[in-house]
Write an enzyme that holds these catalytic residues in place. Sequence first.
Site, PDB file in Angstrom:
ATOM      1  N   CYS A 315      36.423  41.319  44.300  1.00  0.00           N
ATOM      2  CA  CYS A 315      36.686  40.313  45.335  1.00  0.00           C
ATOM      3  C   CYS A 315      35.556  39.289  45.381  1.00  0.00           C
ATOM      4  CB  CYS A 315      36.843  40.986  46.692  1.00  0.00           C
ATOM      5  SG  CYS A 315      37.172  39.818  48.025  1.00  0.00           S
ATOM      6  N   HIS A 384      39.508  41.453  35.487  1.00  0.00           N
ATOM      7  CA  HIS A 384      39.936  40.057  35.652  1.00  0.00           C
ATOM      8  C   HIS A 384      39.013  39.204  34.778  1.00  0.00           C
ATOM      9  CE1 HIS A 384      40.863  36.519  38.632  1.00  0.00           C
ATOM     10  NE2 HIS A 384      41.025  36.176  37.361  1.00  0.00           N
ATOM     11  N   ASP A 418      45.908  34.650  34.333  1.00  0.00           N
ATOM     12  CA  ASP A 418      46.692  33.553  33.735  1.00  0.00           C
ATOM     13  C   ASP A 418      48.035  33.973  33.144  1.00  0.00           C
ATOM     14  OD1 ASP A 418      44.493  32.053  34.395  1.00  0.00           O
ATOM     15  OD2 ASP A 418      43.676  31.980  32.364  1.00  0.00           O
ATOM     16  N   ALA A 439      49.049  38.913  39.459  1.00  0.00           N
ATOM     17  CA  ALA A 439      48.841  38.594  40.880  1.00  0.00           C
ATOM     18  C   ALA A 439      49.447  37.228  41.192  1.00  0.00           C
ATOM     19  CB  ALA A 439      47.352  38.634  41.210  1.00  0.00           C
TER      20      ALA A 439
END
Length: 569
Positions: A315, A384, A418, A439
């Site tokens: 996060c 990520h 992406d 996501a």
Amino acid sequence: AGRETVMETAEEVNVSKRADVAAKGEAAIKPEFLTTKDKFHGLLDSEWQGSKREKASESDAVDGSKETSLEEPEPKRLKQNFEGRPDGKRLRGQNKSRPHTNSDSAFKKCFFDHDIVKYMDSKPSDIGETCHIYETFGKCAYGLSCRFAKAHTTPDFKSMEKADLVKVYEGRTMVKNNMSKELQGRLRKRSVSFEKSEKYLKTLSDNKDKGAQQGNGKTSEKAFIKNAAITNFCGNLPFRRVCKRFGADITCGEMAMCTNLLQGHQSEWALLRRHESEDVFGIQVEGSFPDTMTRCAELINNNTEVDFVDINSGCPIDLVYNKGGGCGLMTRTRKFERIVKGMNYVLDVPLTVKIRTGVQEKSNIAHKLIPEMKNWGVSMITLHGRSREQRYTKLADWDYITTCAKLASPIPLFGNGDILSYEDAMKAKETGVSGIMIARGALIKPWIFTEIKESRHWDISSSERLDILKDFSNFGLEHWGSDTRGVERTRTFLLEWLSFLCRYIPVGLLERVPQKINERPPYYMGRNYLETLMASQNVEDWIRISEMLLGPVPKNFEFLPKHKANSYK
């Protein structure tokens, strides 16, 4: 020959212009659909005003001179009056200044309205003629307060039921992981026992950390949706149900803060709810200290039904990072290790971890962390392909994800970043990752899971997309309620989702397929009015779409999306 040369030159100019547009980050759309900002909004406004006039004339023909209020009723809170009291001040202690009605009825001390006829007259008009909850479950728990009440209310204001449907759902738990009042009370009084956590934390305080048990399972190699920080307001239970319908294999709840869970916050526990359709479901938690994270894991283990627990150490938001959570854990490895081992010690399900490439943009550290995490006992890692500084700008680094996937073996590593088409997913799988996390791609087009499984580009129509929004609205009414409060809560989440859905460009309009996630759509006209309306990035047009599904907005309604860059005119 001269004419052909001119035509060829014109074509070259058009191609170079389109290439220039694409280079600027805008999607390449077929020239016949391109338009200007003024023409785009002019069409939408004229069409909408026309449809409103038609509806108004139909309404006048049916109702005649009768006027129906669509506005919210005034709040039923009584105004406190301190007149006649010493110094005009309220009496202190035991809430003695609370207002009472002077009614002679049996409900003497209740300030709610008990006159059903009066309540029905003051209540906002019904939104539609059929109630989704009543048609699905055979009865509506919201009774007269339901915004579709006429569908299941007799002329004398009695609620109706469909006995056959009621029997089907009798004793069936549709949504799990609800916090009981008894548990909430014990959490607030700090009387919940954390035996396994205390045992582990004692070893830390005594400097006798003997390690923790290895994760007891591996996540299968499937495409799934998991909600990172960007989806923390959109990845709700109704949205996940939509994704399950399109083929998502694994779902994960929105990020919950461990301290709020331990304190029994109802709003935080709501993030842990699981629908019966979510066959493989995980909970995602955030925290920065071994004691609170370990206790939170034990609390989840003993009071919820989950298939895995995920630590969100990816996060990027300041509120979390500045307290040492999220990406902050990636640079505090000793604390990170204690958190992972402690949670593994108290959990009976696999523990997974989500990370980014690093904190600084040009300083990747994930490759250093992954070998250590293998020794700590994590069951799966999600990476990520961007750093904290990048947030969601620039392209995800899939070459780096490939390197990390090799380092993680034999532990599964899922890649993220992406993915907006099945081609993106196939390229991601070629890197050697065990699976992919989606996501933002799912928020922009939730049917991406169907595209991946069927290996095709789906030129979905505007009416099919509206049906998806109808499903979401119905799921929202089930989840948040069909009364006024539930309808408006559903509307808020729908509008937040529309701030992402408007980025989708229909396949039939693209000059180059597929659309890339970092490409912004220029102004374009759709193949019909609804498709054009869905392309608008103006918040007023999102509200129009919500009114098609949930009726007129209340008086003085305002909506400001969390992602303001997606709302402009």
